[in-house]
Scaffold this motif. Structure first.
Motif, PDB file in Angstrom:
ATOM      1  N   ARG A  93     -12.420  16.717  62.771  1.00  0.00           N
ATOM      2  CA  ARG A  93     -10.957  16.300  63.141  1.00  0.00           C
ATOM      3  C   ARG A  93     -10.566  15.312  61.768  1.00  0.00           C
ATOM      4  O   ARG A  93     -10.891  15.672  61.242  1.00  0.00           O
ATOM      5  N   ILE A  94      -9.478  15.353  62.643  1.00  0.00           N
ATOM      6  CA  ILE A  94      -9.051  14.769  60.913  1.00  0.00           C
ATOM      7  C   ILE A  94      -8.426  13.092  61.448  1.00  0.00           C
ATOM      8  O   ILE A  94      -8.058  13.038  62.485  1.00  0.00           O
ATOM      9  N   GLN A  95      -8.541  12.062  60.432  1.00  0.00           N
ATOM     10  CA  GLN A  95      -8.263  11.207  60.302  1.00  0.00           C
ATOM     11  C   GLN A  95      -6.256  10.600  60.888  1.00  0.00           C
ATOM     12  O   GLN A  95      -5.816  11.647  60.057  1.00  0.00           O
ATOM     13  N   PRO A  96      -6.004   9.392  61.746  1.00  0.00           N
ATOM     14  CA  PRO A  96      -5.002   9.551  62.391  1.00  0.00           C
ATOM     15  C   PRO A  96      -3.684   9.348  61.096  1.00  0.00           C
ATOM     16  O   PRO A  96      -4.855   8.409  60.169  1.00  0.00           O
ATOM     17  N   HIS A  97      -3.452  10.263  60.617  1.00  0.00           N
ATOM     18  CA  HIS A  97      -2.669   9.247  59.520  1.00  0.00           C
ATOM     19  C   HIS A  97      -0.839   9.365  59.692  1.00  0.00           C
ATOM     20  O   HIS A  97      -0.289   9.838  60.654  1.00  0.00           O
ATOM     21  N   ASP A  98      -0.222   8.805  58.514  1.00  0.00           N
ATOM     22  CA  ASP A  98       1.640   9.317  58.976  1.00  0.00           C
ATOM     23  C   ASP A  98       1.839  10.097  58.115  1.00  0.00           C
ATOM     24  O   ASP A  98       2.973  10.373  58.546  1.00  0.00           O
ATOM     25  N   THR A  99       1.402   9.650  56.708  1.00  0.00           N
ATOM     26  CA  THR A  99       1.975  11.520  55.759  1.00  0.00           C
ATOM     27  C   THR A  99       0.035  11.650  55.311  1.00  0.00           C
ATOM     28  O   THR A  99      -0.169  11.119  54.450  1.00  0.00           O
ATOM     29  N   ALA A 100       0.371  12.579  54.998  1.00  0.00           N
ATOM     30  CA  ALA A 100      -0.731  13.798  54.913  1.00  0.00           C
ATOM     31  C   ALA A 100      -1.220  13.104  53.059  1.00  0.00           C
ATOM     32  O   ALA A 100      -0.380  12.819  52.332  1.00  0.00           O
ATOM     33  N   SER A 101      -2.111  13.751  52.672  1.00  0.00           N
ATOM     34  CA  SER A 101      -2.885  12.972  51.288  1.00  0.00           C
ATOM     35  C   SER A 101      -2.285  14.266  50.512  1.00  0.00           C
ATOM     36  O   SER A 101      -2.266  15.690  51.085  1.00  0.00           O
ATOM     37  N   PRO A 102      -2.368  14.832  49.230  1.00  0.00           N
ATOM     38  CA  PRO A 102      -1.603  15.518  48.590  1.00  0.00           C
ATOM     39  C   PRO A 102      -3.517  17.131  48.718  1.00  0.00           C
ATOM     40  O   PRO A 102      -2.981  17.591  48.966  1.00  0.00           O
ATOM     41  N   THR A 103      -4.320  15.686  48.799  1.00  0.00           N
ATOM     42  CA  THR A 103      -5.604  16.709  49.199  1.00  0.00           C
ATOM     43  C   THR A 103      -5.333  17.460  50.473  1.00  0.00           C
ATOM     44  O   THR A 103      -5.779  18.474  50.903  1.00  0.00           O
ATOM     45  N   LEU A 104      -5.329  16.896  51.825  1.00  0.00           N
ATOM     46  CA  LEU A 104      -5.035  17.519  52.797  1.00  0.00           C
ATOM     47  C   LEU A 104      -3.923  18.518  52.762  1.00  0.00           C
ATOM     48  O   LEU A 104      -4.439  18.564  53.797  1.00  0.00           O
ATOM     49  N   ARG A 105      -3.015  18.560  52.909  1.00  0.00           N
ATOM     50  CA  ARG A 105      -2.315  19.725  52.543  1.00  0.00           C
ATOM     51  C   ARG A 105      -2.400  20.106  51.691  1.00  0.00           C
ATOM     52  O   ARG A 105      -2.591  21.300  51.799  1.00  0.00           O
ATOM     53  N   THR A 106      -3.372  20.157  50.555  1.00  0.00           N
ATOM     54  CA  THR A 106      -3.923  21.490  49.954  1.00  0.00           C
ATOM     55  C   THR A 106      -5.118  22.041  51.542  1.00  0.00           C
ATOM     56  O   THR A 106      -4.422  23.225  51.385  1.00  0.00           O
ATOM     57  N   LEU A 107      -5.769  21.448  52.384  1.00  0.00           N
ATOM     58  CA  LEU A 107      -6.331  22.385  53.176  1.00  0.00           C
ATOM     59  C   LEU A 107      -5.781  22.911  53.770  1.00  0.00           C
ATOM     60  O   LEU A 107      -5.558  24.687  54.174  1.00  0.00           O
ATOM     61  N   VAL A 108      -3.987  23.244  53.611  1.00  0.00           N
ATOM     62  CA  VAL A 108      -2.740  24.284  54.704  1.00  0.00           C
ATOM     63  C   VAL A 108      -3.738  25.011  54.182  1.00  0.00           C
ATOM     64  O   VAL A 108      -3.167  26.716  54.135  1.00  0.00           O
ATOM     65  N   ASP A 109      -3.594  25.342  52.770  1.00  0.00           N
ATOM     66  CA  ASP A 109      -3.126  26.681  51.903  1.00  0.00           C
ATOM     67  C   ASP A 109      -4.811  27.017  51.954  1.00  0.00           C
ATOM     68  O   ASP A 109      -5.093  28.822  51.877  1.00  0.00           O
ATOM     69  N   VAL A 110      -5.380  26.704  52.039  1.00  0.00           N
ATOM     70  CA  VAL A 110      -7.307  27.251  51.141  1.00  0.00           C
ATOM     71  C   VAL A 110      -7.895  27.106  52.174  1.00  0.00           C
ATOM     72  O   VAL A 110      -8.913  28.002  52.098  1.00  0.00           O
ATOM     73  N   CYS A 111      -7.881  27.004  53.741  1.00  0.00           N
ATOM     74  CA  CYS A 111      -8.789  27.218  54.651  1.00  0.00           C
ATOM     75  C   CYS A 111      -8.639  28.699  54.549  1.00  0.00           C
ATOM     76  O   CYS A 111      -7.550  29.149  54.769  1.00  0.00           O
ATOM     77  N   PRO A 112      -9.552  29.114  54.616  1.00  0.00           N
ATOM     78  CA  PRO A 112      -9.845  30.835  55.055  1.00  0.00           C
ATOM     79  C   PRO A 112      -9.428  31.039  55.820  1.00  0.00           C
ATOM     80  O   PRO A 112      -9.043  32.534  56.099  1.00  0.00           O
ATOM     81  N   ALA A 113      -9.434  30.102  57.077  1.00  0.00           N
ATOM     82  CA  ALA A 113      -9.455  30.941  58.112  1.00  0.00           C
ATOM     83  C   ALA A 113      -7.738  30.255  58.641  1.00  0.00           C
ATOM     84  O   ALA A 113      -7.459  30.072  60.597  1.00  0.00           O
ATOM     85  N   GLY A 114      -7.354  29.422  58.121  1.00  0.00           N
ATOM     86  CA  GLY A 114      -6.398  28.824  58.406  1.00  0.00           C
ATOM     87  C   GLY A 114      -5.727  27.959  59.536  1.00  0.00           C
ATOM     88  O   GLY A 114      -5.612  27.677  60.454  1.00  0.00           O
TER      89      GLY A 114
END
Lengths: 103, 433
Positions: free
Chosen positions: A33-54
Motif C-alpha cells: 500500500r502507498i501512504q496517503p499523500h497530496d504530492t508524490a516524493s521524487p523517490t515514490l515517483r521513481t517506482l513508476v519507472d523501476v518497478c519491474p512489473a509496472g
C-alpha cells in the motif's frame, strides 16, 4: 560513451510480459500500500519507472497509485521506499500472489 | 496442546531445504514452513547448480534430480552497443561422469529437493506465511506465529531461510533491511526453443550446456551483468543491476532486458523463441560487509537472508546450501551434546562458516562491491575502449600495425589518462586480491 546512437525501439508493454505469469490474486487485500499523500516524493515517483512489473503509475494530479496484481514480490520498492514510510510492504497471504512455473 | 518441534525452518529454497533435509536425516523432528503454493513457487534463480554443495548433502542427487544440461563451455562477454569482445573456455573434460555444474529450472529443482526433505521425515507445510517470531520471557526465540488459525508452533531452534526479502528477521530486529547499493534487481525471461535448435545454435551435443555472462555498456552505466543459460528446451535470458543504480537512472528493467535481447550478439541466439515466463528477483550482492549477525538465542540465519552470494563469481545457491547444512550440523551437534540452542552454543555455526569456502571467498572480495559501485568506468568506458581496440586491430585498412597500436594507446590515454588507467588497474587488482 557509445559513438553510435541507440536505435529507437518500440516501447515494451510490461502487461504482455506479465500475461505469461501465473498469479493467485487475493481480491480486495493488496499486500503493498502507498501512504496517503497530496504530492508524490521524487523517490515514490521513481517506482513508476523501476518497478519491474509496472505496478506503480502516476496520476494526473501528481500522486502515485499502485495496483499490485502483477507484483512479482521482488521487493525493489520496499528497498527504495519502505524506510521513508511512504509504502507499507508485506507478502501476500500464504498461497497467494505470484506462482512461478519455472523461477 | 501445541506441537513442539526440535527445529522449525522458515522457507523452502536451497538453504532451507539443505537445513531441513540434514536435520530430518539425523532423526530430528522438523517443521518446514513455506508461503508459496509449492516449494519453488516464490523462488527465482538464473540458474546454475554447482554440484559439490548438493553432493555433500545428497550424494546420489544425479539419479533423479531435474537437471537440464551440464556446463561444458563458459563464455564471458564484454559488450558495447555494436558487439562484444569475449573469452570462451570449453573442455571435453567437463563431460565427466559426475559433472561439476548444471543448468536447472528452479521451480522444478526446489520441488524435487522438497520431496527429498519430506522423504527424510520432515513435515513441510506450504501456503503458510510466518508472521512473527515467538519470544520467551528472556527474549529467546521459542517458535513462530503463522497466518493460520491457531498457527503458533514452538521449537528448540528457528532457522530463518526466508530469502533476501525476509521480513521476519528484519521485523524481529535480528537484521536490517538491505541497502539499495547492496542488492541487485534481476529480471529474467524463459525463452522456449526446440532442443535441436538450441544444440545447433550453441554447438552442443545432448545434455551439454553453455553459460554466457555478459558485462559492458549493455547495463547503460549501471553496475550489473546480463546472462544467457542453456536449458534442455529453453534459454534463461536475464539482466540485473544494483537497485541504487536503477533508482538513480530511473531505467525501466524490462526495457533494459529488451535492449539486451535486441543486441546483435544476442538476438540470433533467441530468435523465434516463445517466452513463457517473466520473473524479477533481488540478489544480495553486498558481500562480506553486508552479512548480518547470524545466530542468537534460539535462531540462525542461512542463505540469501544472510547475504550469502558471491557476486564476483555468480555463485549463490551453493553458498545457500552450504550455510543450511552447516547450520543444521550445529543444531545436531548441540542436541547430541545436550547443549541448549543459545547464542554461545550456536556460535559454532559461524566458526564453521569462517573455516569454509563460504566466508573465505566472501572475505576475499569484500571490497569489490564498493569498488564497482564507485567506479562506473568499468561498465561504460572500458567495454567501449576494448571493443574499439579489437575492431581497429581486426580491420585491415592500409594502416600499419604499429600505427594501430599507437592509436589504441592514445584512445585509452585520451579517455582515462595515464594516472586514471594505473589507478583503475590497482583498484581492480586490490578488490580482486
Amino acid at each position: 560513451m557509445s559513438t553510435t546512437a541507440r536505435p529507437p525501439v518500440p516501447p515494451v508493454k510490461v502487461e504482455e510480459k506479465l500475461y505469461q505469469n501465473r498469479y493467485m490474486v487475493d481480491e480486495g487485500r493488496p499486500h503493498v500500500r502507498i501512504q496517503p499523500h497530496d504530492t508524490a516524493s521524487p523517490t515514490l515517483r521513481t517506482l513508476v519507472d523501476v518497478c519491474p512489473a509496472g505496478c506503480y503509475s502516476a496520476t494526473d494530479d501528481g500522486r502515485v497509485e499502485i495496483i499490485p496484481d502483477g507484483c512479482m514480490e521482488c521487493g525493489t520498492c520496499r528497498i527504495l521506499c519502505e524506510a521513508s514510510g511512504e509504502i507499507e510492504w508485506n507478502y501476500p497471504r500464504g498461497g497467494y500472489g505470484i506462482l512461478f512455473k519455472f523461477g | 496442546m501445541r506441537e513442539h518441534f526440535h527445529a522449525i525452518v522458515v522457507g523452502a529454497g536451497p538453504s532451507g531445504n539443505a537445513a531441513a533435509y540434514t536435520l530430518a536425516k539425523a532423526g530430528l523432528k522438523v517443521l518446514q514452513i513455506e508461503r508459496g503454493e509449492y516449494p519453488g513457487s516464490k523462488n527465482v534463480q538464473g540458474a546454475i547448480l554447482y554440484a559439490d554443495a548438493l553432493e555433500r548433502i545428497i550424494p546420489t542427487f544425479r539419479e533423479d534430480a531435474p537437471l537440464e544440461r551440464h556446463v561444458v563451455e563458459q563464455r564471458i562477454w564484454m559488450m558495447d552497443q555494436d558487439g562484444h569482445a569475449g573469452a570462451h573456455y570449453r573442455s571435453s573434460s567437463f563431460n565427466e561422469e559426475k559433472p561439476n555444474r548444471y543448468t536447472i529450472i528452479r521451480a522444478q529443482f526446489d520441488k524435487w529437493f522438497s520431496r527429498q526433505v519430506q522423504a527424510a521425515g520432515a513435515l513441510v507445510i506450504c501456503e503458510t506465511t510466518v508472521t512473527a517470531l515467538l519470544r520467551g520471557e528472556n527474549g529467546r526465540v521459542e517458535g513462530v506465529v503463522t497466518d493460520r488459525e491457531n498457527g503458533v508452533v514452538t521449537a528448540d531452534i528457528v532457522i530463518l531461510a526466508e530469502g533476501v526479502n525476509g521480513l521476519l528477521g528484519t521485523r524481529a530486529g535480528l537484521r536490517t533491511r538491505p541497502k539499495a547499493e547492496h542488492v541487485a534487481l534481476a529480471v529474467k525471461e524463459m525463452h522456449f526453443l526446440p532442443q535441436e535448435t538450441i544444440e545447433a545454435r550453441f554447438n552442443l551435443k545432448e545434455d551439454e550446456g553453455v553459460v554466457i555472462e555478459a558485462t559492458g555498456t549493455i547495463t547503460e552505466g549501471m553496475v550489473g551483468t546480463a546472462f544467457i543459460y542453456t536449458n534442455k528446451e529453453s534459454l534463461s535470458v536475464g539482466i540485473g543491476c544494483l537497485v541504487s543504480d536503477f533508482g538513480e537512472t530511473k531505467t525501466k528493467p524490462y526495457e533494459l532486458l529488451d535492449r539486451f535481447k535486441r543486441h546483435s550478439s544476442v538476438h540470433p541466439l533467441i530468435e523465434g523463441a516463445e517466452v513463457k515466463e517473466y520473473a524479477a528477483h533481488l540478489i544480495p550482492e553486498g558481500g562480506y560487509k553486508a552479512i548480518p549477525q547470524l545466530y542468537g538465542d534460539g535462531w540462525l540465519i542461512v542463505g540469501d537472508a544472510g547475504s550469502f552470494v558471491n557476486a564476483a563469481h555468480r555463485e549463490g545457491s551453493n553458498l545457500a546450501m552450504t550455510t543450511g547444512r552447516l547450520a543444521a550440523e550445529t543444531v545436531i551437534h548441540n542436541r547430541r551434546m545436550g547443549l541448549p540452542n543459545v547464542a554461545e552454543n550456536l556460535k559454532r555455526y559461524k566458526d564453521e562458516l569462517d573455516r569454509s569456502f563460504v566466508m573465505q571467498d566472501l572475505k576475499k572480495y569484500r571490497n569489490l562491491p564498493e569498488t564497482l559501485h564507485t567506479n562506473k568506468q568499468f561498465f561504460t568506458t572500458y567495454p567501449h575502449l576494448i571493443s574499439s581496440a579489437a575492431q581497429k586491430l581486426l580491420r585491415v585498412d592500409g594502416d600499419s600495425k604499429r600505427q594501430k597500436e599507437k592509436d589504441i594507446t592514445a584512445a585509452f590515454l585520451r579517455t582515462r589518462r595515464f594516472g586514471g588507467l594505473i589507478t583503475d588497474v590497482f583498484k581492480m587488482a586490490r578488490a580482486w586480491r
